[in-house]
Design a protein around this motif. Structure first.
Motif, PDB file in Angstrom:
ATOM      1  N   LEU A 103       0.823  -1.205   0.000  1.00  0.00           N
ATOM      2  CA  LEU A 103       0.000   0.000   0.000  1.00  0.00           C
ATOM      3  C   LEU A 103       0.862   1.261   0.000  1.00  0.00           C
ATOM      4  O   LEU A 103       0.398   2.329   0.372  1.00  0.00           O
ATOM      5  CB  LEU A 103      -0.931   0.011   1.210  1.00  0.00           C
ATOM      6  CG  LEU A 103      -1.925  -1.150   1.280  1.00  0.00           C
ATOM      7  CD1 LEU A 103      -2.687  -1.107   2.587  1.00  0.00           C
ATOM      8  CD2 LEU A 103      -2.873  -1.119   0.106  1.00  0.00           C
ATOM      9  N   GLY A 104       2.116   1.167  -0.422  1.00  0.00           N
ATOM     10  CA  GLY A 104       3.043   2.296  -0.374  1.00  0.00           C
ATOM     11  C   GLY A 104       2.860   3.275  -1.516  1.00  0.00           C
ATOM     12  O   GLY A 104       2.050   3.076  -2.421  1.00  0.00           O
ATOM     13  N   ASN A 105       3.635   4.340  -1.467  1.00  0.00           N
ATOM     14  CA  ASN A 105       3.611   5.360  -2.508  1.00  0.00           C
ATOM     15  C   ASN A 105       4.164   4.814  -3.812  1.00  0.00           C
ATOM     16  O   ASN A 105       5.048   3.961  -3.821  1.00  0.00           O
ATOM     17  CB  ASN A 105       4.440   6.570  -2.082  1.00  0.00           C
ATOM     18  CG  ASN A 105       3.813   7.329  -0.941  1.00  0.00           C
ATOM     19  OD1 ASN A 105       2.604   7.308  -0.761  1.00  0.00           O
ATOM     20  ND2 ASN A 105       4.645   8.000  -0.169  1.00  0.00           N
ATOM     21  N   GLN A 106       3.667   5.319  -4.917  1.00  0.00           N
ATOM     22  CA  GLN A 106       4.159   4.931  -6.231  1.00  0.00           C
ATOM     23  C   GLN A 106       5.374   5.798  -6.582  1.00  0.00           C
ATOM     24  O   GLN A 106       5.419   6.977  -6.245  1.00  0.00           O
ATOM     25  CB  GLN A 106       3.082   5.133  -7.287  1.00  0.00           C
ATOM     26  CG  GLN A 106       1.813   4.345  -7.040  1.00  0.00           C
ATOM     27  CD  GLN A 106       1.963   2.884  -7.338  1.00  0.00           C
ATOM     28  OE1 GLN A 106       2.451   2.133  -6.522  1.00  0.00           O
ATOM     29  NE2 GLN A 106       1.532   2.477  -8.498  1.00  0.00           N
ATOM     30  N   TYR A 107       6.335   5.210  -7.255  1.00  0.00           N
ATOM     31  CA  TYR A 107       7.482   5.950  -7.765  1.00  0.00           C
ATOM     32  C   TYR A 107       7.934   5.310  -9.061  1.00  0.00           C
ATOM     33  O   TYR A 107       7.485   4.223  -9.428  1.00  0.00           O
ATOM     34  CB  TYR A 107       8.618   5.995  -6.729  1.00  0.00           C
ATOM     35  CG  TYR A 107       9.273   4.660  -6.435  1.00  0.00           C
ATOM     36  CD1 TYR A 107      10.399   4.251  -7.133  1.00  0.00           C
ATOM     37  CD2 TYR A 107       8.763   3.799  -5.470  1.00  0.00           C
ATOM     38  CE1 TYR A 107      11.000   3.028  -6.869  1.00  0.00           C
ATOM     39  CE2 TYR A 107       9.352   2.597  -5.190  1.00  0.00           C
ATOM     40  CZ  TYR A 107      10.475   2.212  -5.898  1.00  0.00           C
ATOM     41  OH  TYR A 107      11.064   1.013  -5.641  1.00  0.00           O
TER      42      TYR A 107
END
Length: 153
Positions: A103-107
């Motif tokens: 569920l982390g940030n996209q990069y």
């Protein structure tokens, strides 16, 4: 009069400390824009990527997403990436959208190629992989397992 002067000085000190804290937090997180050159990449899906998202090479931040646009002919997401001048990418490099965790940030993660030719400023990274829709995949897995359970008549 003495009381309001003390309150004013304490208020000014609190504001100064808050400003110092915000300045420190901004510089230590690397949230500022990257000075360097820009390249672009086209993705079929750019879910979760925003202006300011990290661009990483071997896990190290080497740039940021500078601009997002939609190609009106192909309906692909056009992502403009600002890279540090010290990073000279081979022209056969690839970039993919990934996340820091479930569920982390996209990069954007860059995989450098092996070509001796470099991507010029304003050039394009041709090999891309868009974002994976984890919720859609999970939904397909759940619904396909319940519908294939089969019942008897």
């Amino acid at each position: 009069m003495q009381n309001s002067l003390v309150e004013t000085l304490i208020g000014a000190a609190v504001i100064a400390v808050a400003a110092l804290f915000l300045s420190y937090a901004y510089t230590s997180t690397g949230a500022g824009s990257v000075s360097g050159y820009e390249v672009m990449a086209k993705f079929n899906r750019a879910d979760g990527v925003n202006v300011g998202s990290d661009v990483r090479l071997s896990g190290i931040k080497v740039g940021t997403v500078a601009k997002l646009a939609l190609d009106s002919m192909t309906y692909n997401a056009v992502v403009t990436i600002a890279l540090e001048n010290s990073v000279q990418l081979p022209d056969d490099s690839s970039v993919r959208i990934t996340s820091e965790g479930l569920l982390g940030n996209q990069y954007l993660s860059i995989e450098p190629g092996s070509s001796p030719d470099k991507i010029k400023p304003g050039g394009e990274i041709e090999y891309t992989q868009g974002a994976v829709d984890l919720i859609g995949l999970l939904g397909k897995a759940v619904f396909s397992s319940t519908s294939s359970g089969g019942g008897s008549k």
